[in-house]
Design a protein around this motif. Structure first.
Motif, mmCIF file in Angstrom:
data_model
loop_
_atom_site.group_PDB
_atom_site.id
_atom_site.type_symbol
_atom_site.label_atom_id
_atom_site.label_comp_id
_atom_site.label_asym_id
_atom_site.label_seq_id
_atom_site.Cartn_x
_atom_site.Cartn_y
_atom_site.Cartn_z
ATOM 1 N N MET A 184 0.838 -1.193 0.000
ATOM 2 C CA MET A 184 0.000 0.000 0.000
ATOM 3 C C MET A 184 0.878 1.249 0.000
ATOM 4 S SD MET A 184 -2.823 1.228 2.820
ATOM 5 C CE MET A 184 -3.774 -0.270 2.637
ATOM 6 N N LYS A 185 0.543 2.232 -0.844
ATOM 7 C CA LYS A 185 1.330 3.442 -0.951
ATOM 8 C C LYS A 185 0.633 4.665 -0.372
ATOM 9 C CE LYS A 185 5.100 2.109 -3.054
ATOM 10 N NZ LYS A 185 6.436 2.302 -2.474
ATOM 11 N N ARG A 186 -0.705 4.646 -0.250
ATOM 12 C CA ARG A 186 -1.429 5.826 0.178
ATOM 13 C C ARG A 186 -2.773 5.443 0.793
ATOM 14 N NH1 ARG A 186 -0.718 10.862 -2.257
ATOM 15 N NH2 ARG A 186 1.328 10.036 -2.820
ATOM 16 N N ILE A 187 -3.203 6.148 1.834
ATOM 17 C CA ILE A 187 -4.523 5.914 2.420
ATOM 18 C C ILE A 187 -5.360 7.184 2.285
ATOM 19 C CG2 ILE A 187 -3.626 4.252 4.085
ATOM 20 C CD1 ILE A 187 -4.070 6.519 6.218
ATOM 21 N N ARG A 188 -6.685 7.019 2.277
ATOM 22 C CA ARG A 188 -7.597 8.155 2.242
ATOM 23 C C ARG A 188 -8.313 8.349 3.567
ATOM 24 N NH1 ARG A 188 -10.583 7.756 -3.714
ATOM 25 N NH2 ARG A 188 -8.676 7.905 -4.977
ATOM 26 N N SER A 189 -8.361 7.274 4.361
ATOM 27 C CA SER A 189 -9.038 7.343 5.649
ATOM 28 C C SER A 189 -8.131 6.745 6.723
ATOM 29 C CB SER A 189 -10.355 6.566 5.599
ATOM 30 O OG SER A 189 -10.922 6.455 6.887
ATOM 31 N N VAL A 190 -8.178 7.305 7.931
ATOM 32 C CA VAL A 190 -7.336 6.822 9.026
ATOM 33 C C VAL A 190 -8.053 5.788 9.890
ATOM 34 C CG1 VAL A 190 -6.078 9.007 9.106
ATOM 35 C CG2 VAL A 190 -8.067 8.673 10.599
ATOM 36 N N LYS A 191 -9.305 5.471 9.585
ATOM 37 C CA LYS A 191 -10.106 4.606 10.455
ATOM 38 C C LYS A 191 -9.457 3.256 10.699
ATOM 39 C CE LYS A 191 -14.615 6.684 9.420
ATOM 40 N NZ LYS A 191 -15.977 6.450 8.881
ATOM 41 N N LYS A 192 -8.906 2.640 9.658
ATOM 42 C CA LYS A 192 -8.287 1.328 9.799
ATOM 43 C C LYS A 192 -7.164 1.359 10.831
ATOM 44 C CE LYS A 192 -5.290 -1.845 7.259
ATOM 45 N NZ LYS A 192 -4.629 -2.120 5.957
ATOM 46 N N TYR A 193 -6.364 2.416 10.808
ATOM 47 C CA TYR A 193 -5.207 2.496 11.700
ATOM 48 C C TYR A 193 -5.591 2.883 13.121
ATOM 49 C CZ TYR A 193 -1.990 1.969 7.806
ATOM 50 O OH TYR A 193 -1.295 1.460 6.724
ATOM 51 N N LEU A 194 -6.789 3.415 13.315
ATOM 52 C CA LEU A 194 -7.209 3.849 14.643
ATOM 53 C C LEU A 194 -8.240 2.921 15.275
ATOM 54 C CD1 LEU A 194 -7.591 7.697 13.988
ATOM 55 C CD2 LEU A 194 -5.567 6.428 14.730
ATOM 56 N N SER A 195 -8.537 1.811 14.630
ATOM 57 C CA SER A 195 -9.601 0.914 15.109
ATOM 58 C C SER A 195 -9.301 0.322 16.480
ATOM 59 C CB SER A 195 -9.826 -0.217 14.098
ATOM 60 O OG SER A 195 -8.632 -0.969 13.917
ATOM 61 N N ASP A 196 -8.026 0.124 16.816
ATOM 62 C CA ASP A 196 -7.664 -0.470 18.111
ATOM 63 C C ASP A 196 -7.238 0.569 19.139
ATOM 64 O OD1 ASP A 196 -8.157 -3.015 17.141
ATOM 65 O OD2 ASP A 196 -6.122 -3.254 16.374
ATOM 66 N N ILE A 197 -7.422 1.830 18.831
ATOM 67 C CA ILE A 197 -6.994 2.897 19.740
ATOM 68 C C ILE A 197 -8.224 3.601 20.293
ATOM 69 C CG2 ILE A 197 -5.713 5.074 19.914
ATOM 70 C CD1 ILE A 197 -3.941 4.040 17.641
ATOM 71 N N ASP A 198 -8.274 3.729 21.614
ATOM 72 C CA ASP A 198 -9.420 4.367 22.272
ATOM 73 C C ASP A 198 -9.574 5.814 21.815
ATOM 74 O OD1 ASP A 198 -9.847 2.048 23.678
ATOM 75 O OD2 ASP A 198 -8.660 2.703 25.413
ATOM 76 N N GLU A 199 -10.801 6.294 21.844
ATOM 77 C CA GLU A 199 -11.037 7.703 21.541
ATOM 78 C C GLU A 199 -10.268 8.567 22.533
ATOM 79 O OE1 GLU A 199 -14.750 10.869 21.006
ATOM 80 O OE2 GLU A 199 -15.133 8.735 21.408
ATOM 81 N N LYS A 200 -9.549 9.525 22.024
ATOM 82 C CA LYS A 200 -8.663 10.412 22.777
ATOM 83 C C LYS A 200 -7.443 9.681 23.340
ATOM 84 C CE LYS A 200 -12.228 13.774 23.996
ATOM 85 N NZ LYS A 200 -12.862 14.556 25.089
ATOM 86 N N GLY A 201 -7.244 8.443 22.885
ATOM 87 C CA GLY A 201 -6.041 7.716 23.279
ATOM 88 C C GLY A 201 -4.822 8.234 22.518
ATOM 89 N N THR A 202 -3.644 8.096 23.112
ATOM 90 C CA THR A 202 -2.419 8.591 22.486
ATOM 91 C C THR A 202 -1.624 7.436 21.876
ATOM 92 O OG1 THR A 202 -1.233 8.476 24.593
ATOM 93 C CG2 THR A 202 -2.264 10.576 24.017
#
Length: 299
Positions: free
Chosen positions: A1-19
């Motif tokens: 993969m060279k480019r993404i349009r949405s960050v949802k996939k990468y943030l699916s395991d991270i809590d809201e407001k998590g760092t």
């Protein structure tokens, strides 16, 4: 993969407001790319910023981007074109012509200036290479998160998010991001081999040399080449005139002239300089460039 349009996939395991951090785990493949492009990483330099010629995201991160402003009417623009002809006796002659064309005026977007940090852990063989910023899973940061994921993907063809606990990250070490060239060594010699900037076209290479040679004809006292956030930039110091010229290797960018103490300016990022309007003069690379620069250096 060279480019993404949405960050949802990468943030699916991270809590809201998590760092979290963005980067890659350093395996043999990543090490090969580091050894090929960034030989001092993890040895002499724990931080680095990508070479702008790796790709468009690296260019946007390091030197910014010039894009057409389609909200304004078209105007006369110029592009460089190399040519070669043979005289009647077969002797070749080459040169560069500024070719006019009708195009939209250009708008400059300042660089992002995201650094990478190398976290070495030889005992557990799980070294990481991360963007040197702690991100928060909030909508306000989605643009930066998307940019950095795409930056990592462009360089390494993979990207991950990491939640790092129990490890204190040291702040970025502030240092002057320039190294002086030996007296008498022309700045062009630092770039002409093409290894650091392999994607420069023949026309661009000719124009870079022409610009650097012209600036050097005014006999600067010192010359520097950029490192870190100034990769792709050079500086010429005219101490008697109290003028310091910052020029970009990338044609179509601009030349910046400063009258302030060079030591003060050099400690700032290019982004800080541009946003603070700290330059005395900004000269766009155009057919009028020599005339405008000469005026500044001889008045």
């Amino acid at each position: 993969m060279k480019r993404i349009r949405s960050v949802k996939k990468y943030l699916s395991d991270i809590d809201e407001k998590g760092t979290f951090f963005i980067g890659v785990q350093v395996d043999s493949k990543i090490k090969d790319k580091l050894n090929e492009n960034f030989k001092n990483i993890g040895k002499k330099e724990p931080l680095f910023i990508p070479n702008p010629y790796i790709g468009i995201m690296s260019e946007r991160n390091t030197v910014g981007e010039i894009v057409p402003d389609k909200t304004k009417p078209k105007e006369i623009c110029y592009k460089a074109q190399s040519w070669t002809v043979k005289h009647w006796d077969g002797t070749p002659q080459s040169g560069i012509t500024e070719v006019p064309y009708l195009g939209y005026p250009k708008r400059f977007t300042p660089p992002q200036n995201f650094y990478f940090r190398y976290l070495e852990n030889p005992k557990h063989n799980d070294s990481l290479l991360i963007i040197d910023k702690k991100f928060t899973n909030t909508h306000d940061e989605f643009d930066d998160i998307k940019f950095c994921i795409n930056l990592v993907l462009e360089i390494f063809s993979e990207a991950e998010t990491f939640i790092i606990k129990g490890k204190k990250l040291e702040p970025i070490i502030k240092k002057v991001p320039w190294e002086v060239l030996p007296k008498g060594e022309q700045i062009w010699k630092a770039f002409k081999d093409g290894k650091s900037y392999p994607n420069i076209s023949k026309s661009e290479r000719y124009l870079i040399k022409e610009r650097f040679d012209y600036i050097e004809s005014f006999k600067p006292d010192n010359e520097y080449q950029g490192t870190a956030g100034y990769t792709g930039y050079v500086v010429f110091c005219f101490e008697n005139k109290q003028l310091y010229i910052l020029d970009s290797v990338i044609y179509g960018n601009a030349t910046y002239i400063f009258s302030d103490s060079w030591e003060n300016v050099s400690k700032l990022s290019k982004k800080e300089i541009i946003q603070g309007n700290l330059e005395k003069k900004r000269i766009i690379h155009s057919p009028n460039w020599k005339r405008e620069l000469k005026k500044e250096l001889t008045e």
